[in-house]
Design a protein around this motif. Structure first.
Motif, PDB file in Angstrom:
ATOM      1  N   GLU A   1       0.481   4.126  -2.871  1.00 23.86           N
ATOM      2  CA  GLU A   1       0.306   5.546  -2.567  1.00 23.86           C
ATOM      3  C   GLU A   1       1.407   6.385  -3.208  1.00 23.86           C
ATOM      4  O   GLU A   1       1.141   7.478  -3.734  1.00 23.86           O
ATOM      5  CB  GLU A   1       0.308   5.763  -1.056  1.00 23.86           C
TER       6      GLU A   1
ATOM      7  N   THR B   1      -9.004   3.760  -8.998  1.00 20.84           N
ATOM      8  CA  THR B   1      -8.715   5.148  -9.373  1.00 20.84           C
ATOM      9  C   THR B   1      -8.149   5.215 -10.792  1.00 20.84           C
ATOM     10  O   THR B   1      -7.240   4.464 -11.146  1.00 20.84           O
ATOM     11  CB  THR B   1      -7.716   5.779  -8.390  1.00 20.84           C
TER      12      THR B   1
ATOM     13  N   SER C   1     -12.544   7.849  -8.773  1.00 18.72           N
ATOM     14  CA  SER C   1     -11.881   7.791  -7.476  1.00 18.72           C
ATOM     15  C   SER C   1     -12.928   7.518  -6.420  1.00 18.72           C
ATOM     16  O   SER C   1     -14.034   8.061  -6.480  1.00 18.72           O
ATOM     17  CB  SER C   1     -11.150   9.098  -7.169  1.00 18.72           C
ATOM     18  N   LYS C   2     -12.579   6.682  -5.445  1.00 18.95           N
ATOM     19  CA  LYS C   2     -13.524   6.374  -4.373  1.00 18.95           C
ATOM     20  C   LYS C   2     -13.617   7.499  -3.358  1.00 18.95           C
ATOM     21  O   LYS C   2     -14.478   7.472  -2.478  1.00 18.95           O
ATOM     22  CB  LYS C   2     -13.123   5.068  -3.687  1.00 18.95           C
TER      23      LYS C   2
ATOM     24  N   LEU D   1       0.817  -1.209   0.000  1.00 20.15           N
ATOM     25  CA  LEU D   1       0.000   0.000   0.000  1.00 20.15           C
ATOM     26  C   LEU D   1       0.855   1.264   0.000  1.00 20.15           C
ATOM     27  O   LEU D   1       0.457   2.288  -0.567  1.00 20.15           O
ATOM     28  CB  LEU D   1      -0.940  -0.003   1.206  1.00 20.15           C
TER      29      LEU D   1
ATOM     30  N   ASN E   1      -7.278   5.051  -0.320  1.00 13.77           N
ATOM     31  CA  ASN E   1      -7.924   3.959  -1.058  1.00 13.77           C
ATOM     32  C   ASN E   1      -7.879   4.290  -2.546  1.00 13.77           C
ATOM     33  O   ASN E   1      -8.663   5.094  -3.044  1.00 13.77           O
ATOM     34  CB  ASN E   1      -9.364   3.782  -0.588  1.00 13.77           C
ATOM     35  N   TYR E   2      -6.965   3.663  -3.259  1.00 14.29           N
ATOM     36  CA  TYR E   2      -6.789   3.957  -4.680  1.00 14.29           C
ATOM     37  C   TYR E   2      -7.332   2.858  -5.582  1.00 14.29           C
ATOM     38  O   TYR E   2      -7.127   2.911  -6.794  1.00 14.29           O
ATOM     39  CB  TYR E   2      -5.300   4.169  -4.968  1.00 14.29           C
ATOM     40  N   ASP E   3      -8.018   1.872  -5.019  1.00 16.10           N
ATOM     41  CA  ASP E   3      -8.573   0.792  -5.826  1.00 16.10           C
ATOM     42  C   ASP E   3      -9.603   1.353  -6.809  1.00 16.10           C
ATOM     43  O   ASP E   3     -10.595   1.967  -6.412  1.00 16.10           O
ATOM     44  CB  ASP E   3      -9.216  -0.253  -4.917  1.00 16.10           C
TER      45      ASP E   3
ATOM     46  N   GLN F   1      -6.772  -3.253  -7.366  1.00  9.36           N
ATOM     47  CA  GLN F   1      -6.395  -4.400  -6.558  1.00  9.36           C
ATOM     48  C   GLN F   1      -6.860  -5.647  -7.302  1.00  9.36           C
ATOM     49  O   GLN F   1      -8.055  -5.917  -7.421  1.00  9.36           O
ATOM     50  CB  GLN F   1      -7.016  -4.356  -5.166  1.00  9.36           C
TER      51      GLN F   1
ATOM     52  N   TRP G   1      -1.580  -5.707  -6.163  1.00  7.84           N
ATOM     53  CA  TRP G   1      -2.088  -4.492  -6.805  1.00  7.84           C
ATOM     54  C   TRP G   1      -1.413  -4.322  -8.156  1.00  7.84           C
ATOM     55  O   TRP G   1      -0.290  -4.772  -8.371  1.00  7.84           O
ATOM     56  CB  TRP G   1      -1.774  -3.264  -5.944  1.00  7.84           C
TER      57      TRP G   1
END
Length: 659
Positions: free
Chosen positions: A257, A294, A284-285, A253, A290-292, A322, A328
């Motif tokens: 990031e 994005t 983007s969430k 992670l 949390n970049y899943d 992910q 990832w």
């Protein structure tokens, strides 16, 4: 020669606002400029006038070879600067300026960038940003990004025959034929033709090629591998592909990031990325960290550490996903073909990395670089290295990530007098390394051929074949740089000897007086240092010129893709403040130094027999202004860089190991 000319004051601005170690050096700051910043880290050209008396090149020789200077006034317009975070500022340090020249030499200006080119680049960025926001384009970009992630995963995990292992058992080469078989839409006849061309059979082709009926998405068509030139007609872009696997001492992670946060990415990869900005975030969430899922559209310039090698600029989508628990994927893929843009001479095929968590909490990173590029403008001495794909390859990215977390681990280790010469408290180590990181970022920004650096050839000696470039920079409100105009001048040369030998020669205190003008005739002592990683040559050092007030902050770093020796003069007060743990953010510093590359691609574990050395000096010249360097100053700068090159070459020739 003494160092009395180092400009500086004994006052340091105090602040409690500690910036993150990842913040890029060129971002805007809301703090007011304080004239009490420690003005210690800059050479003044007046202090280097003693170069006239240096014994390394005689005055008579320079006067005999000297000729008509190529500097006459003409005005340089000022442009707003595009920041690395995508904002526009006219208050921070301006882009590098091309010094004024006479009308007879104006044609050289177009070779190294111009303000009109900057206008074009900015207009192109704005047009792309507007285009990205259209709903129909969002759908196209999403389709391209999802397909790119699938391709990246396959390329990252596949073995032979897609990737062919070289004789060292570690270096891999992508097979264009197998790539087309796996990711392209071709029929059996076309495959037979490609096999025939690959083995070089001298047979006529009795059929015509018509692939217009081939099915497949626009993405597959766009990223179909390049066919041999005899099948295509016009010469295509050159294809480069590489893959590298590394074990990084951090959890996945943190790497995700690092790659998805623009400031962190631009800062950590300052040795590769000249300028970057986000043009739009499509998905983007909205949750921090949390970049899943994005998806963002970006533009960036990628560079080698030389003002002579053109940057590679690309518009691309970056997609993070992910893929399954503990793994990832982050992929980049060019989107230029989806929009009306200037002539495309560089495209990123699906490139990026898979990041998998290991049992010990580390990360296994598989990085793939795959691109199409026009290398016609690359200088001859860099052609073998660049054309091989090694210069911009995957290993360079993995090594940079590994270096970042090695530095962090070393910073957290306890210091002992035996390790560093003197006992440096933890706060002092942190402050020293933070200042050194800023110095390195500034150096990488100064030495590149970025569109923000408007270099122009420096012609002093008629007929001289050494391509020396010069530019001015103007700082208004960056407290970490001297206010007003400064001048950078640089060149790149080939030298005999391995990069490892040259790196150790330039970084070590025992040989510094052989090439450093201000240290000539003096003894140098390294009285404090912090080792950054397992290689003892990777270190942050404080060098002292005995019997002289000159002190240097020096950063040396080497890996299989390149090496750096970067330094800046500091006064005793600034050094004392930093080693005591004081805030280094407003210590004024102008870095100079060297970047060393192998002269050609090498297999892992091997070293090349020649080196590409880029030399950059960044100094204060009281007589220069923004966009203007007087002839007498230009002459001194030319002598400084040429004398340094001559002394390095002479020392290397006499000290090269005998075969």
């Amino acid at each position: 020669m003494d160092g009395s000319g180092l400009s500086g004051s004994d006052d340091t601005r105090k602040t409690d606002d500690n910036d993150s170690m990842y913040v890029t050096e060129h971002e805007n700051t809301d703090s007011e400029t304080d004239s009490d910043s420690t003005d210690s880290g800059a050479h003044d050209l007046e202090d280097l006038n003693d170069v006239e008396e240096s014994p390394l090149i005689s005055r008579e020789k320079m006067e005999t070879e000297g000729g008509q200077l190529g500097f006459e006034p003409y005005e340089i317009s000022k442009l707003p600067q595009l920041q690395e975070n995508g904002s526009s500022s006219q208050n921070n340090e301006g882009a590098g300026r091309s010094p004024r020249q006479s009308p007879d030499h104006q044609h050289y200006h177009s070779d190294c960038g111009s303000n009109s080119n900057a206008h074009i680049q900015r207009a192109s960025d704005l047009l792309m940003a507007v285009s990205v926001s259209a709903e129909v384009n969002k759908m196209k970009i999403t389709e391209v990004a999802v397909s790119a992630m699938e391709e990246l995963a396959k390329k990252a995990l596949a073995g032979a025959p897609l990737w062919q292992l070289q004789e060292d058992g570690k270096t891999e080469v992508l097979s264009d034929l197998e790539y087309m078989r796996e990711f392209g839409h071709i029929d059996a006849t076309l495959m037979d033709i490609m096999k025939m061309v690959e083995v070089g059979e001298p047979r006529r082709l009795p059929i015509s090629l018509d692939t217009s009926t081939n099915s497949g998405s626009s993405f597959e068509s766009e990223y179909r591998p390049i066919l041999p030139q005899e099948l295509l007609g016009p010469e295509p872009l050159h294809t480069e592909a590489s893959r590298k696997t590394g074990l990084i001492r951090v959890n996945p992670l943190s790497i995700v990031e690092l790659l998805m946060d623009l400031k962190q990415w631009s800062s950590v990869f300052a040795n590769i990325v000249s300028k970057a900005m986000i043009l739009g975030v499509l998905f983007s969430k909205g949750m921090e960290g949390n970049y899943d899922g994005t998806l963002q559209v970006m533009t960036a310039e990628f560079h080698l550490p030389s003002p002579l090698v053109p940057v590679r600029k690309s518009y691309f989508a970056r997609y993070c996903k992910q893929l399954y628990p503990g793994t990832w994927g982050v992929v980049d893929v060019s989107v230029e073909n989806l929009f009306p843009t200037p002539s495309i001479r560089f495209k990123r095929r699906p490139s990026g990395c898979l990041i998998t968590e290991t049992r010990n909490g580390f990360s296994k990173v598989i990085w793939v670089e795959h691109m199409e590029v026009d290398n016609v403008a690359v200088p001859n001495i860099f052609q073998p290295l660049v054309a091989s794909g090694f210069a911009f390859g995957a290993t360079r990215w993995v090594n940079t990530i590994a270096r970042q977390y090695e530095r962090f681990a070393a910073l957290m280790a306890r210091s002992t007098p035996a390790d560093s010469g003197v006992l440096i408290p933890q706060a002092g180590r942190t402050s020293l390394v933070k200042l050194s990181e800023r110095m390195m970022r500034n150096f990488c920004a100064d030495i590149s051929a970025s569109t923000t650096n408007i270099w122009t050839p420096l012609h002093i000696l008629p007929g001289a074949d050494q391509d020396v470039r010069i530019m001015t920079k103007f700082n208004v409100d960056d407290p970490g740089k001297p206010p007003g105009a400064s001048v950078a001048f640089a060149t790149s040369i080939w030298l005999p000897g391995s990069p490892k030998f040259l790196f150790n020669f330039l970084r070590h205190e025992s040989t510094r007086s052989k090439w450093d003008i201000l240290s000539h005739g003096h003894t140098i002592r390294e009285f404090a240092y912090v080792v950054n990683g397992e290689n003892p040559g990777n270190r942050t050092s404080i060098m002292q010129v005995i019997s002289s007030p000159v002190l240097y902050l020096q950063e040396s770093y080497t890996d299989s893709t390149g090496s750096y020796v970067v330094y800046a003069p500091l006064d005793a007060y600034a050094i004392s403040m930093v080693l005591s743990g004081g805030n280094p953010d407003h210590v004024v510093i102008l870095p100079s130094g060297f970047a060393i590359l192998p002269d050609k691609a090498t297999l892992e574990g091997q070293d090349s027999s020649g080196s590409l050395l880029s030399v950059t000096f960044h100094i204060i010249d009281r007589a220069s202004m923004d966009g203007y360097v007087p002839p007498e100053s230009a002459h001194i700068m030319f002598k400084i860089i040429m004398e340094t090159i001559v002394s390095i070459r002479a020392a290397l020739t006499s000290n090269l190991p005998k075969n």
